[in-house]
Enzyme design. Sequence first.
Site, short mmCIF file in Angstrom:
data_model
loop_
_atom_site.label_atom_id
_atom_site.label_comp_id
_atom_site.label_asym_id
_atom_site.label_seq_id
_atom_site.Cartn_x
_atom_site.Cartn_y
_atom_site.Cartn_z
CB SER A 1 -36.55 -20.24 -1.44
OG SER A 1 -37.90 -20.71 -1.68
CE LYS B 1 -41.03 -22.44 -2.76
NZ LYS B 1 -40.20 -22.77 -3.38
#
Length: 230
Positions: free
Chosen positions: A170, A195
Amino acid sequence: MLLILCLFDTEDSAEERKSSSPLEVPAYEYVYDAAERLQGPEGSSVELTVQTGPEIKHLALTQAKISLNPVKSRLCEVPGSEKNYPKIGYIKLTSFNQKASASVKEVINTLRSNSVNAFVLDLRDNRLDKGVIVYICDNHGVRDIYDTDGSSAIAASEPLAVLVNMDTASASEILTGALKDNKRAVLFGEPTYGKGKIQSVFQLSDGSRLAVTVSHYETPANNNINKVYF
């Protein structure tokens, strides 16, 4: 793994508790939903029922304010051939929160005052100078651009190495991509998590949830972070 979370106020009656529907949370995806439900005024209480498979645990929690410093650092001296040993500033960023930016700046300034020659930024297990940081894109192309003019850059010239692993995800991957594509840092370690999806979660009438991917992150070199490993 599926966590069944039943959250009650300690003053709820037995009937109110029976009528409360549990929040079914896939542990790998919706842990933030559970975290939001656990938040409350300092000193208040909440009862948490956690079901993992057939095992059920009941926990009584008291809300408290916890201050976490996401930054750890140390000064590393590498023995050289002469008395002037190279100095490397090691910075471990464990998470991204409101204190992260200020803490990193403070640590870098402290390390620079000790005449460091280079920096190592450790982004492992963390679930610029002037240039683009990240693009937010949907199926129509680039929607938003986040960049920096370099006016608040710290330690923009010292050599920088970034440590990553399979749990670098992330926000950590956004930072990694920005540093890599702007040729500000060299990466070392394992492939990152990959991600980069931005999802909206909708509650359905039967109590289930629908996660819809609305956009994704791209690095300054227009590489889709999702499922692309650094």
